[in-house]
Write an enzyme that holds these catalytic residues in place. Structure first.
Site, PDB file in Angstrom:
ATOM      1  N   GLY A 192       0.815  -1.101  -0.044  1.00  0.00           N
ATOM      2  CA  GLY A 192       0.076  -0.186  -0.004  1.00  0.00           C
ATOM      3  C   GLY A 192       0.794   1.163  -0.002  1.00  0.00           C
ATOM      4  O   GLY A 192       1.853   1.424  -0.546  1.00  0.00           O
ATOM      5  N   CYS A 193       0.207   2.286   0.823  1.00  0.00           N
ATOM      6  CA  CYS A 193       1.135   3.481   0.663  1.00  0.00           C
ATOM      7  C   CYS A 193       2.480   3.236   1.232  1.00  0.00           C
ATOM      8  O   CYS A 193       2.801   2.764   2.106  1.00  0.00           O
ATOM      9  CB  CYS A 193       0.460   4.647   1.522  1.00  0.00           C
ATOM     10  SG  CYS A 193       1.214   5.990   1.712  1.00  0.00           S
ATOM     11  N   PHE A 194       3.514   3.643   0.328  1.00  0.00           N
ATOM     12  CA  PHE A 194       4.996   3.419   0.943  1.00  0.00           C
ATOM     13  C   PHE A 194       5.785   4.243   2.087  1.00  0.00           C
ATOM     14  O   PHE A 194       6.188   3.907   2.769  1.00  0.00           O
ATOM     15  CB  PHE A 194       5.870   3.644  -0.456  1.00  0.00           C
ATOM     16  CG  PHE A 194       5.871   4.636  -1.223  1.00  0.00           C
ATOM     17  CD1 PHE A 194       5.597   6.043  -0.580  1.00  0.00           C
ATOM     18  CD2 PHE A 194       6.393   4.789  -2.443  1.00  0.00           C
ATOM     19  CE1 PHE A 194       5.681   7.131  -1.776  1.00  0.00           C
ATOM     20  CE2 PHE A 194       6.278   5.757  -3.328  1.00  0.00           C
ATOM     21  CZ  PHE A 194       5.842   7.024  -2.950  1.00  0.00           C
TER      22      PHE A 194
END
Length: 174
Positions: A11-13
């Site tokens: 998902g969001c890094f």
């Protein structure tokens, strides 16, 4: 000192750097993009969900201090591995989860860890996280590197607001 690479899309890094950064043996955690065929993608382009790339982190580590299996355990505890459409409120292919293996040994360890997670019955849906061969990794723009250190207030608000923090607490007690 033996250096190795591990690449995970979770998902969001922004939310995938801090969990790995705190372990001895992890020498760097870089935010970037991988899995697609578009060369030199930008954040804006990857967010269109048309590049095949996913936000990911690439971890350099010393296996005399931390094993790939230990990194896999950290990875599984950061995500909802049953969500095939993204992570938490981030939707689309760029936020889908994956383990990108660099060697045959990593592939086997990743598959073994996925089977073990499924067998644990921790989740009531099938594990959707893919295990894929590593592709070229493109480092994200500087503003995305170590976001939790550069913008701690926004990072904490985002990690909580997205549902990730509560999910981890509910599933893992973390």
């Amino acid at each position: 000192m033996a250096k190795n690479l591990a690449t995970f899309a979770g998902g969001c890094f922004w939310c995938m750097v801090k969990p790995f950064d705190r372990y001895d043996g992890v020498t760097s955690v870089v935010s970037g993009y991988t899995g697609g065929d578009v060369e030199n993608p930008s954040y804006e382009l990857v967010c269109t969900n048309t590049t095949g790339h996913r936000e990911a982190v690439q971890i350099s580590y010393d296996e005399s201090e931390i094993s790939y299996s230990e990194l896999l355990d950290v990875f599984w505890r950061q995500i909802d591995p049953t969500d095939s459409g993204g992570q938490f409120f981030d939707r689309g292919e760029s936020y889908e989860t994956a383990i990108y293996y660099h060697t045959e040994e990593q592939r086997l360890l990743a598959e073994k860890s996925k089977v073990a997670l499924e067998a644990s019955e921790k989740f009531d849906k099938p594990i959707a996280t893919e295990i894929l061969p590593a592709k070229l990794f493109y480092e994200a723009e500087e503003g995305h590197q170590n976001y939790y250190l550069k913008n701690p207030t926004h990072y904490n608000r985002y990690a909580t607001g997205s549902g990730r923090v509560q999910f981890k607490l509910n599933k893992w007690g973390e």
